[in-house]
Each structure stands twice: as C-alpha cells, then as structure tokens.
Design an enzyme around this catalytic site. Structure first.
Site, PDB file in Angstrom:
ATOM      1  CD  GLN A   1      -0.506  -7.279  -1.907  1.00 50.46           C
ATOM      2  OE1 GLN A   1      -1.654  -7.026  -1.572  1.00 50.46           O
ATOM      3  NE2 GLN A   1      -0.145  -7.369  -3.193  1.00 50.46           N
TER       4      GLN A   1
ATOM      5  CG  LEU B   1       0.520   5.913   3.500  1.00 49.24           C
ATOM      6  CD1 LEU B   1      -0.281   7.005   2.824  1.00 49.24           C
ATOM      7  CD2 LEU B   1       1.973   6.344   3.689  1.00 49.24           C
TER       8      LEU B   1
ATOM      9  CD  GLU C   1       0.691  14.192  -0.190  1.00 47.76           C
ATOM     10  OE1 GLU C   1       0.582  13.401   0.766  1.00 47.76           O
ATOM     11  OE2 GLU C   1       0.100  15.293  -0.247  1.00 47.76           O
ATOM     12  CG  ASN C   2       0.291   8.441  -1.771  1.00 48.32           C
ATOM     13  OD1 ASN C   2       0.597   9.173  -0.831  1.00 48.32           O
ATOM     14  ND2 ASN C   2      -0.834   7.741  -1.790  1.00 48.32           N
TER      15      ASN C   2
ATOM     16  CE1 TYR D   1      -8.612  -6.287  -2.054  1.00 53.55           C
ATOM     17  CE2 TYR D   1      -7.417  -5.189  -3.801  1.00 53.55           C
ATOM     18  CZ  TYR D   1      -7.439  -5.786  -2.558  1.00 53.55           C
ATOM     19  OH  TYR D   1      -6.277  -5.861  -1.821  1.00 53.55           O
TER      20      TYR D   1
ATOM     21  CG  HIS E   1      -6.518 -11.744  -1.055  1.00 49.80           C
ATOM     22  ND1 HIS E   1      -7.457 -10.984  -1.710  1.00 49.80           N
ATOM     23  CD2 HIS E   1      -5.944 -10.895  -0.178  1.00 49.80           C
ATOM     24  CE1 HIS E   1      -7.444  -9.748  -1.236  1.00 49.80           C
ATOM     25  NE2 HIS E   1      -6.537  -9.672  -0.295  1.00 49.80           N
TER      26      HIS E   1
ATOM     27  CB  ILE F   1      -3.286   9.574  -7.178  1.00 47.60           C
ATOM     28  CG1 ILE F   1      -4.501   8.738  -6.742  1.00 47.60           C
ATOM     29  CG2 ILE F   1      -2.529   8.872  -8.306  1.00 47.60           C
ATOM     30  CD1 ILE F   1      -5.583   8.639  -7.798  1.00 47.60           C
TER      31      ILE F   1
ATOM     32  CD1 TRP G   1      -9.241  -2.306   1.112  1.00 45.82           C
ATOM     33  CD2 TRP G   1     -10.760  -3.445  -0.058  1.00 45.82           C
ATOM     34  NE1 TRP G   1     -10.254  -2.642   1.973  1.00 45.82           N
ATOM     35  CE2 TRP G   1     -11.208  -3.334   1.279  1.00 45.82           C
ATOM     36  CE3 TRP G   1     -11.560  -4.123  -0.985  1.00 45.82           C
ATOM     37  CZ2 TRP G   1     -12.422  -3.872   1.711  1.00 45.82           C
ATOM     38  CZ3 TRP G   1     -12.754  -4.657  -0.555  1.00 45.82           C
ATOM     39  CH2 TRP G   1     -13.182  -4.534   0.770  1.00 45.82           C
TER      40      TRP G   1
END
Length: 269
Positions: free
Chosen positions: A156, A185, A235-236, A47, A104, A233, A19
C-alpha cells in the site's frame, strides 16, 4: 463493485480509507460507505479508529464475509512479541478477525524478517487471513517476500496522477502483488486538475472520479479514497459505469510529465 485477483485472492478494487476520522464521524462514514456498496475497508493501529470501524461493520447488516477488512501494524510495534500482542488488541477493538494485515511502514530498527515471522504466526492462529506491507521500496518488498511463508498480497503506497510509482508498479505486476493506492486524489489536487476535468466532462464525471477510474483501470492496482461526507463517499464509488480510452489513460499518465514513457520503458512496452 469490481474485484481484482492477487495471489488467488479476490479483493474489491475500490476500498474506503478512514484516516484521520475517529469516533462517531468514523462510524457514520464507514456505515455510509458500506451502504453505498464499498466492501473493502481500510484502517490502522495509528489511526485510533479500529473500534469505530469494527462497530460500523457490525451494525451495517452487511455479512462479515462480504467485507474485506484491512488494518496496519504501527511502526513502533514491529518487534516479534509486540506484533503478536498489539494485533491481538486490534482484533479485540475491531471485534472480528483481520482479512489483511499490513506493516504500516518499515521499521528503522526491527528486521523485516522478524515482523513477518510474527505475522505468519498470526495467520497460523487463524486471526489474520492475509498479510502485506505498506510504504515499502522494491528492495524491502523483495525482503518481505523472501521472509514470508505465505504470499505478500499487497504493497500500500501513495499513488495518484501526480506521483510516479512506476518502479513499484512494475515489480508488483511482475510478482503478482497488488498495489493499493492511498491518497488516490493527491490530497485534493485531482479535484481541480484541468486534464482530469476535461476528460470527465465527456462522461458526466468529476475530475476525482476520473482519477479513481484511471487508477483502478491499471493492472494490479486498487484504490482506497477517503471521504467523510455522504455525497463524496457516494461520488467516489460511482466509477464503475464508464471506462477511459487508451488515449485518455495516456494523457493522465503524462500529467506529471513523462510518467507514461517511464512506465512503458520499465515494463518493456
């Protein structure tokens, strides 16, 4: 990749959120994620990117059985027959069966039992492997668990160093349910946090990487950061080559003030 086991299912502890990406942006990002080593991909009916996600998985060259694919039923589609019809459409858009299907958000009008019953039927048909929920309270989780013929694999929810989810996490730990952290984050708040930055300097890691390591270091917690650029992407994903000390974990728990003591109290530690 590290895995976490819930209800006998091995789930990649770090996933890739999609998303609000759509179209070619989404396809490219999911492709980069799979190339970088992610094997847990998260999407949702709302989404409007299930088709792009499915295409990226198909085109990636990664064996389908190696990808843990999650999608979520839109709140407006939670009546029994709507679950059956719209999830069938999701499968068509994705071009593959679903590893984990979530509600959801709980409906304001449709009983949880009705939605879960339909999800169990989809499992019986073999197009959905596992089921779970999203944005559920502890009491709603209890209702879902009681209503289902099969295990509720995850809840979630939004979870990061700036949001206390100790009650839900306690329930998840006690019941063997995975807590999957979205927005891990804190909508970007982690990136400039001084505590996270200071800890990261000792490991040559960014504040964002420290926040993700803090999450997946916890019992029964997985995380699904999203990023659209290749550099972020990758780095995470680079969070498996260091570990935080207990003292560093405590400092992060205390960022919002008192989170650690609240969690310890709830867990009886």
């Amino acid at each position: 990749m590290e895995y976490i086991t819930a209800k006998g299912v091995d789930v990649p502890v770090l996933g890739f959120g999609t998303w609000p990406m759509k179209g070619e942006t989404c396809r490219t990002a999911v492709q980069h994620a799979l190339d970088s080593g992610y094997r847990h991909i998260d999407t949702a009916q709302m989404y409007n990117n299930e088709g792009a996600v499915g295409q990226a998985i198909t085109n990636s060259g990664v064996p389908r059985e190696d990808v843990f694919l999650v999608t979520k039923i839109r709140r407006q589609n939670l009546a029994h027959d709507d679950v059956l019809s719209t999830v069938t459409e999701s499968v068509q858009r994705l071009g593959t069966e679903i590893d984990l299907l979530l509600i959801h958000s709980p409906s304001r009008t449709v009983p949880i039992e009705e939605s879960i019953s339909a999800m169990n039927e989809l499992q019986e048909r073999g197009i959905v492997e596992h089921i779970g929920v999203s944005n559920f309270s502890v009491e709603q989780m209890r209702q879902a668990i009681a209503a289902s013929n099969t295990p509720i694999l995850t809840n979630q929810v939004e979870y990061h160093p700036f949001k206390n989810q100790s009650e839900i996490l306690k329930f998840c730990i006690e019941n063997g349910v995975l807590l999957t952290a979205y927005s891990p984050l804190g909508q970007g708040r982690a990136i400039e946090n001084k505590v996270l930055e200071g800890i990261g300097e000792q490991y040559g890691k960014t504040a964002a990487q420290v926040a993700l390591r803090w999450l997946i270091h916890q019992e029964m917690v997985a995380a699904i950061p999203k990023a659209s650029s290749q550099i972020h992407i990758e780095e995470n994903f680079e969070v498996f080559d260091f570990e935080l000390t207990d003292e560093e974990m405590d400092r992060i728990f205390d960022i919002q003030g008192g989170l650690l003591s609240q969690l310890r109290s709830l867990l009886g530690l």
